[in-house]
Design a protein around this motif. Structure first.
Motif, mmCIF file in Angstrom:
data_model
loop_
_atom_site.group_PDB
_atom_site.id
_atom_site.type_symbol
_atom_site.label_atom_id
_atom_site.label_comp_id
_atom_site.label_asym_id
_atom_site.label_seq_id
_atom_site.Cartn_x
_atom_site.Cartn_y
_atom_site.Cartn_z
ATOM 1 N N ARG A 170 0.797 -1.215 0.000
ATOM 2 C CA ARG A 170 0.000 0.000 0.000
ATOM 3 C C ARG A 170 0.833 1.270 0.000
ATOM 4 O O ARG A 170 0.277 2.365 0.026
ATOM 5 C CB ARG A 170 -0.882 0.034 1.255
ATOM 6 N N ALA A 171 2.146 1.179 -0.019
ATOM 7 C CA ALA A 171 2.990 2.337 0.297
ATOM 8 C C ALA A 171 2.678 3.578 -0.535
ATOM 9 O O ALA A 171 2.524 4.675 0.010
ATOM 10 C CB ALA A 171 4.465 1.978 0.143
ATOM 11 N N ALA B 37 0.143 8.936 -1.726
ATOM 12 C CA ALA B 37 -0.735 9.834 -2.485
ATOM 13 C C ALA B 37 -1.842 10.386 -1.592
ATOM 14 O O ALA B 37 -2.181 11.574 -1.654
ATOM 15 C CB ALA B 37 -1.327 9.091 -3.680
ATOM 16 N N TRP B 38 -2.402 9.539 -0.743
ATOM 17 C CA TRP B 38 -3.426 10.015 0.188
ATOM 18 C C TRP B 38 -2.858 11.026 1.178
ATOM 19 O O TRP B 38 -3.535 11.991 1.563
ATOM 20 C CB TRP B 38 -4.077 8.844 0.918
ATOM 21 N N GLY C 156 -2.964 16.943 2.591
ATOM 22 C CA GLY C 156 -2.275 18.191 2.869
ATOM 23 C C GLY C 156 -0.813 18.099 3.218
ATOM 24 O O GLY C 156 -0.176 19.132 3.484
ATOM 25 N N ALA C 157 -0.237 16.886 3.249
ATOM 26 C CA ALA C 157 1.179 16.757 3.603
ATOM 27 C C ALA C 157 2.054 17.546 2.627
ATOM 28 O O ALA C 157 1.814 17.557 1.423
ATOM 29 C CB ALA C 157 1.596 15.293 3.604
ATOM 30 N N GLY D 54 -6.996 3.711 4.120
ATOM 31 C CA GLY D 54 -8.287 3.872 4.785
ATOM 32 C C GLY D 54 -8.175 4.601 6.104
ATOM 33 O O GLY D 54 -9.050 5.402 6.461
ATOM 34 N N ARG D 55 -7.097 4.354 6.820
ATOM 35 C CA ARG D 55 -6.891 5.049 8.092
ATOM 36 C C ARG D 55 -6.379 6.469 7.873
ATOM 37 O O ARG D 55 -6.756 7.402 8.579
ATOM 38 C CB ARG D 55 -5.917 4.258 8.957
ATOM 39 N N LEU D 56 -5.510 6.638 6.876
ATOM 40 C CA LEU D 56 -4.869 7.938 6.677
ATOM 41 C C LEU D 56 -5.833 9.001 6.161
ATOM 42 O O LEU D 56 -5.668 10.185 6.440
ATOM 43 C CB LEU D 56 -3.687 7.793 5.705
ATOM 44 N N ARG D 57 -6.855 8.578 5.433
ATOM 45 C CA ARG D 57 -7.744 9.557 4.788
ATOM 46 C C ARG D 57 -8.536 10.393 5.787
ATOM 47 O O ARG D 57 -9.146 11.399 5.407
ATOM 48 C CB ARG D 57 -8.694 8.848 3.832
ATOM 49 N N SER D 58 -8.554 9.991 7.050
ATOM 50 C CA SER D 58 -9.280 10.761 8.062
ATOM 51 C C SER D 58 -8.360 11.663 8.885
ATOM 52 O O SER D 58 -8.812 12.313 9.827
ATOM 53 C CB SER D 58 -10.031 9.809 9.002
#
Length: 233
Positions: A25-26, A31-32, A37-38, A79-83
């Motif tokens: 998934r890296a 990209a997410w 905003g990173a 899925g976790r990062l998008r929040s």
């Protein structure tokens, strides 16, 4: 454009242009992170380096493969990062395959990190650089991961052909061992939406370029104007 598809262990020297592919998934996660905003992503060589960077820069966000661990803010899951709001933040990423592959070609003149979510932007950037030869680094399963190979072959085709149907490439990725392991919970640190998010074609209108900044390999987004105009994030 001559395309080569190699596993990490098959790299004997840094190619002029390298596209490092990690779908699950890296580089879907990367990209997410930019979409959230990173500002940049530091690709760490080891867990110890990631923790050391986090210790020196407490405001940085450190993530890794597998389950949550002390010192890390989150895990390598789209899925976790998008929040998570990453506005203006620096992310430190260490994964089993993707970051290893990028660091293996850090001396290349151009290093792109890719997955299906940035496939078209990556292909567009390859077209603009007009390189005669591109090496695609298939990072998963010692170069045998079909989701990474399928994505690499799709990007290579899109870089040279205007019309390429993605359906077969996405099917291969969906039926890969990595997809099954994520869906079945074999891998830890997984969100139920991870596989679907990794199979979203052209979700984001930017490519991801990794360059050496001092001693660190740093990944940054590069917006592709035509995509940005058509489908803003």
């Amino acid at each position: 454009m001559d395309s080569r598809f190699l596993g990490i262990a098959e790299l004997v020297e840094a190619p002029p242009v390298a596209v490092v592919v990690d779908v699950m998934r890296a580089f879907t996660v990367a990209a997410w992170a930019f979409a959230q905003g990173a500002e940049k992503i530091v690709l760490a060589e080891s867990l110890d380096e990631a923790l050391a960077l986090k210790a020196r820069h407490p405001d940085w966000v450190a993530l890794k493969d597998g389950p949550p661990a002390p010192g890390f803010d989150t895990v390598n899951s789209p899925g976790r990062l998008r929040s998570i709001d990453l506005g203006g933040r620096t992310v430190v990423q260490k994964t089993t395959a993707g970051t290893v592959g990028a660091l293996a070609v850090k001396e290349a003149s151009l290093v792109l990190c890719a997955s299906f979510v940035v496939a078209e932007a990556t292909a567009q950037l390859l077209r603009t650089c007009e390189s005669d030869s591109v090496t695609f680094v298939v990072t998963g399963d010692d170069g045998q991961a079909d989701e990474d190979l399928a994505c690499a072959q799709y990007i290579a085709r899109r870089a040279t052909e205007a019309e390429t149907d993605a359906a077969e490439f996405l099917r291969r990725a969906a039926e890969s061992r990595a997809a099954a392991e994520l869906a079945e919970g074999v891998r830890q640190g997984v969100h139920p939406d991870d596989v679907a998010l990794c199979l979203e074609l052209d979700r984001f209108p930017f490519a991801m370029v990794a360059t050496l900044e001092g001693s660190l390999m740093v990944l940054r987004p590069r917006a592709m104007p035509s995509l940005t105009d058509e489908d803003p994030v």
